[in-house]
Design an enzyme around this catalytic site. Sequence first.
Site, PDB file in Angstrom:
ATOM      1  N   GLU A  86       0.792  -1.223   0.000  1.00  0.00           N
ATOM      2  CA  GLU A  86       0.000   0.000   0.000  1.00  0.00           C
ATOM      3  C   GLU A  86       0.831   1.283   0.000  1.00  0.00           C
ATOM      4  OE1 GLU A  86      -3.340   0.148  -0.214  1.00  0.00           O
ATOM      5  OE2 GLU A  86      -3.361  -2.031  -0.429  1.00  0.00           O
ATOM      6  N   SER A 464     -47.052 -25.231  46.778  1.00  0.00           N
ATOM      7  CA  SER A 464     -46.507 -25.542  48.105  1.00  0.00           C
ATOM      8  C   SER A 464     -45.095 -25.016  48.323  1.00  0.00           C
ATOM      9  CB  SER A 464     -46.536 -27.057  48.326  1.00  0.00           C
ATOM     10  OG  SER A 464     -47.872 -27.510  48.371  1.00  0.00           O
TER      11      SER A 464
END
Length: 853
Positions: A86, A464
């Site tokens: 690049e 319960s």
Amino acid sequence: MKWLKRIIIALFSLALLGIGAIAAAYFYVLPDLPDVATLKSVKLQTPLRIYSHDGKLISQFGEKRRIPLKLADVPKPLLQAFIATEDNRFYEHNGIDPIGVARAALVMLTTGEKKQGASTITMQVARNFFLTRDKTIIRKVKEIFISLHIEQLLTKDEILELYVNRIYLGQRAYGVGAAAQVYYGKEVQDLTLAEMAVIAGLPKAPSTMNPITSPSRALNRRNTVLMRMHEVGYINQSEYQEALQQPITAKYHGAELDLYAPYVAEMARDYMVQKYGEEEAYTGGYNVYTTLDSGLQLLAQETLRNNVYAYDERHGYRGAAAVLWTDTQLPQEAIISALAKVAPVQGIYPAAVIAVGERDAQVLNAAGETQTLDWAGLRWARPFISDKRQGTPPKRATDILKVGERIWVRDNGQYLQLSQLPQVASATVSLDPMTGAIRTLVGGYSFSQSQYNRVTQAKRQLGSNIKPFIYAAALEKDYTLATLINNAPINKPDTRQGTAWRPKNSPDIYGGPTRLKVGLAQSINVMSVRTLRHVGLNAVIAELTKFGFDPTDLPRNESLALGSASVTPLQVATAFNTFANGGYLVEPYYIDRVEDAYGNPVEQASPTLACQPPAAAETPEAEADPFARLAAESQPGSEVHATEQAGQGDAVAQCGAPDARYAPHVISEQTAFLITSALKSVIWGGGDWSKGTGWNGTAWRAARLIKRHDIAGKTGTTNESRDTWFSGFNPTLTSTFWVGFDDHGRELGRVSWDPGAAKDQISGAEAGAKTAGPGWNEFMLHALDGTPEIAGIPPKGLVSVRIDLATGKLSRKTDHTSEFEYFISGTEPKEYITEGQDDSNIFIATPEEDLFQ
């Protein structure tokens, strides 16, 4: 000389015009130039990641995948690959490379095509952070000036670090860290030279040169990158040749999740979005560490699924999911295509029946594999008639399957089994008793089928499971574990609901005067109602509120004693935690800490602790409803689960730490111990079986399976078995399991005995011990495996005396008619049972008073 002067003047004029043009261009774009100083504190858009407490990745949220890296963490060859390809003069120019520009212009003049770009890495950083990719002259001018500013502000290494973290590399991957994961499933330091070259070749055209979608173009681009690296001397000839020989091996790798826990992941995502906003939450790079224990979470998910399968299959087979053909068999390609359209669910996958034998069948799956369903995987499938009825058990495979049917199958770990998608729902949650940290949370059988989190959102009747809290209120008032309560039909009904409500036992059997401990262990309904009457409805509601239940969820009538209140599994687990930790109401929390993308602390949990503060400290006032805090934690600025002060670390979990928060002590340590003792009897029962006085608690199956004496628990079943529960604990872990249908009106039903099934099969009416209990049993068996059994140590203020089992009075006998029992000092019985004493007549109920002590 005259022409020379003219040439010099012309050149000078052109230079002035050029300088003027540059100045004009600069001042023209100056108002639009961004403040490049922001790059000093740039915040890379990084996804939100959710982890377990032990660092397992649970989920990732955000459109862009990015893993920020320091430049020192990026391998040198990868950096060299980018520079060589690049911007070979990156460390020499000042942001604009005149030589590169001249080279690109020469190529364009000689070929007529733009074959070589002139953008430097600095210019690409300028474009990526501040500009669009529009190919206009103005954008290029801006790019040049921004690049010059960047070079003045940042060092070359800082620019390169921004570049390798920001650059788009295809497949939603931004930066080299994410690209290494997406294409190769690796950490960036584990990439080979050839793989680095592939990634370094992507910035030119991330889509058209992508190694997944265009492997041939990616190969050519990779070889170009390697050639440039060789030309500039970054790699030698042998490295170059070796890398050229490597094939393109890239394939898409999604986020590699270590732990699938979608309900908790969604809770954490919602918290972050509510607190920080959607944009910040999804791009801020936050790492959220939950309190989940990955091993326990996997175990909870597996046991919940196994328990749901067990319930679903004992109620019968509902038939094939679809029919793919009837007479002429479809071509294999067409069958596979049809199966591929049906997504698997929690390990259950579609298959087509292609042959049926006497006691087996051949099926074809979506991968084109032929598999065998043996009789072991088929025999369970008696027809489903209704939730309360099953058909005749099958004798042959043809009683169950037909060729051409699309069915569901699963691998149960031993063999392939015919299956079906369960219709029943379930949820489970486990807490650390001392801090309230949520160690497991499973909000349903399948998140893909339903995102409804039943742990935190489903309010179901408690049944319960409420009884330990009713009896705790009685112990706090004046009862003991030896208090005798009349186990007889109730003659005086409660009319608060507009009708004469007369509760009955289940089964409808009555045994006369019974000790409180036995009444709780055997879940005797009329004893719970009589206890509520003794304490008083208002006093019981006040007591239940102390355990974290919302008073608006508690009905103001005697049905409360049997669990008509509707609450969430998380509320239930938190309430039971108070018995496990000595009476403290610790707040449940699931976020341990939040860190930024670089591991810096942002938030740190400050849990409430189940211990007494130092003598000099003042205990904070208790929150009336810790679940309101849990819900409110998602609001911006909340500090329920996380404070803005970082650095508290593990010290906050220690009693006596400077910033520690202490849980309110809602019941005495003595009461917590006594209720725990009774809840152990729910599992282990009592009496002497060899003398004929032995009795079972409702959860006797847990004792047979787990075989340790530091576990305690309680079953729960509502009217017509619409909700079933099992909640229990040992000193290190509290867990709740719930099973029911999302449709509140649908009963869990009953199961008829199957002569061909195992002897320990579950049959009869579904109930807490049969439906939710097996899930809790399996979970706790493996969760506690390898951990030492912890003996219960009575707290100060308790005494142990020998009592007569029939009357609860003191006894001098040492045989099967007596046992030692714990009492809060001063409440122990004072009277001895006398030889031949008959107390049966004192339990004759009268209209005015039918509760006896």
